[in-house]
Design an enzyme around this catalytic site. Structure first.
Site, short mmCIF file in Angstrom:
data_model
loop_
_atom_site.label_atom_id
_atom_site.label_comp_id
_atom_site.label_asym_id
_atom_site.label_seq_id
_atom_site.Cartn_x
_atom_site.Cartn_y
_atom_site.Cartn_z
N ARG A 34 -18.51 14.98 29.93
CA ARG A 34 -18.00 14.23 28.80
C ARG A 34 -18.22 12.75 29.06
NH1 ARG A 34 -11.88 12.78 26.74
NH2 ARG A 34 -12.57 11.96 24.72
N HIS A 35 -18.44 11.99 28.01
CA HIS A 35 -18.58 10.54 28.15
C HIS A 35 -17.35 9.92 28.82
CE1 HIS A 35 -15.66 10.07 24.93
NE2 HIS A 35 -16.35 10.97 24.24
N ARG A 38 -13.18 5.61 26.18
CA ARG A 38 -13.65 4.98 24.95
C ARG A 38 -12.48 4.41 24.16
NH1 ARG A 38 -11.69 8.15 21.05
NH2 ARG A 38 -11.83 10.42 21.17
N ARG A 103 -21.41 6.19 22.76
CA ARG A 103 -20.64 6.35 24.00
C ARG A 103 -21.27 7.37 24.94
NH1 ARG A 103 -17.54 8.01 19.68
NH2 ARG A 103 -17.06 10.25 19.50
N ASP A 278 -15.81 15.86 24.63
CA ASP A 278 -14.76 16.84 24.87
C ASP A 278 -14.95 18.03 23.93
OD1 ASP A 278 -14.15 15.32 22.63
OD2 ASP A 278 -12.15 14.75 23.29
#
Length: 363
Positions: A34-35, A38, A103, A278
């Protein structure tokens, strides 16, 4: 900076230090992460922090904390695979795909900065410990694998029907009073678990970034509501049909990659890296029947390792969050899961993009 964000930074450092190199029986690796941290994707109607000035790069964008998290993950991967993945970048070793969202793209760039700091003849600027690495992506409206935002009418229909069934219908009835309370205070119409999840997510992030919250949010930022958000995530792949239509093309990509490595298919790198959301990880874990209904935290990773065995190749699956890396065992599969059995277990929720497109047109 909040105490929680300070702790997250320390945990990233801790995991960097204690990353352990793996053995020499490794054949191929797929990493889906996942990034990083943010800004909220959006503000709610009565949000005291609705002004975008609170988020310098804008809503939904990667923060400096997020960059550090992904850079740390890249360093951790470098330590773990130091004996498998050469330190000098080579396109034949690795391929990186990202959801076409800022992102995720920025996370992929931050990650490979930690994975491939230039050395030797790859140093091109003495004052910049960085080198450009290609990141591949697909437009969101065409992406059924990472963004999983390509329209699928059958999936939308099945998901809507699920929300009217157990355990979702009774859960909405049970929490109606609380959802009415959140609606009144937020100014939003909170009528579904997804609505609740979105509101929780925004308030959680603001709180994480040390922005003082209205008193009413105390009843939102609870473990109980977090678990409800987890239930909402599980809905995306709650049934076999939903799981196949949501995560099937991703599972097919992973299994095809391993098959191609085993069969020495030309131009197949041994390392595949996927930068997602996510909403990519939770449905995948649900489809594999290993999801614990907990929100996948920033830079959480699902790691698949294909290894050479005495009689047959096998797969290990790991889940890494900011505090630990855990073994994942699929139903009807040992942790050292025979690759043929691994494919058999995932067959009901695996689908090619071609078959996915056809099924999505069905009513």
């Amino acid at each position: 900076m909040s105490k929680l964000l300070v702790l997250i930074n320390l945990l990233v450092i801790f995991l960097d230090v204690f990353a352990q190199p793996i053995g020499n029986d490794l054949i191929s690796v797929v990493v889906l992460y996942r990034h990083g941290d943010r800004a909220p994707v959006k503000a709610y109607k009565n949000d005291p922090y609705a002004d975008e000035s609170y988020w310098p790069l804008g809503f939904g964008e990667l923060t400096n904390i997020g960059k550090k998290q992904q850079y740390g993950l890249g360093k951790w991967l470098r330590e773990r695979y130091v004996d498998f993945l050469p330190v000098s970048y080579n396109k034949n070793d690795i391929k990186i795909h990202s959801s076409n969202v800022d992102r995720c793209l920025m996370s992929a760039e931050s990650n490979v900065a930690g994975l491939y700091p230039p050395e030797g003849n790859q140093v091109w600027n003495d004052q910049l410990k960085w080198q450009p690495i290609p990141i591949h992506t697909t437009p969101k409206t065409e992406d059924a694998i990472l963004a999983q935002s390509k329209p699928c009418s059958k999936y939308s229909k099945l998901l809507k029907e699920l929300m009217e069934e157990e355990p979702f219908s009774s859960t909405l009835d049970k929490y109606k009073e609380q959802m009415d309370y959140f609606s009144k205070n937020s100014g939003e119409n909170i009528t579904t678990l997804v609505d609740l999840m979105d509101l929780y997510n925004t308030v959680y992030i603001e709180n994480l970034h040390n922005l003082t919250q209205p008193d009413w949010t105390q009843s939102l930022l609870t473990e109980e509501i977090e678990q409800l958000s987890g239930l909402a995530w599980s809905a995306y792949a709650y049934t076999q049909d939903l799981a196949r239509l949501r995560s099937g093309p991703l599972i097919d990509l992973i299994l095809n990659h391993f098959e191609n490595v085993k069969n020495n298919v030309e131009d197949t790198p041994k390392f595949l890296m996927l930068s997602g959301h996510d909403s990519t990880i939770a449905p995948l874990l649900t489809a594999m029947q290993v999801y614990d209904n907990k929100w996948p935290y920033y830079a959480s990773s699902v790691i698949f390792e294909l290894r050479e065995g005495k009689n047959n190749d096998f797969v290990n699956v790991f889940y890494r969050n900011p505090t630990e890396i855990a073994n994942i065992t699929l139903p009807s599969c040992d942790f050292d899961c025979d690759f043929d059995n691994f494919q058999k277990v995932l067959a009901p929720v695996r689908t090619s993009l071609e078959d996915w497109n056809k099924e999505c047109q069905q009513e």
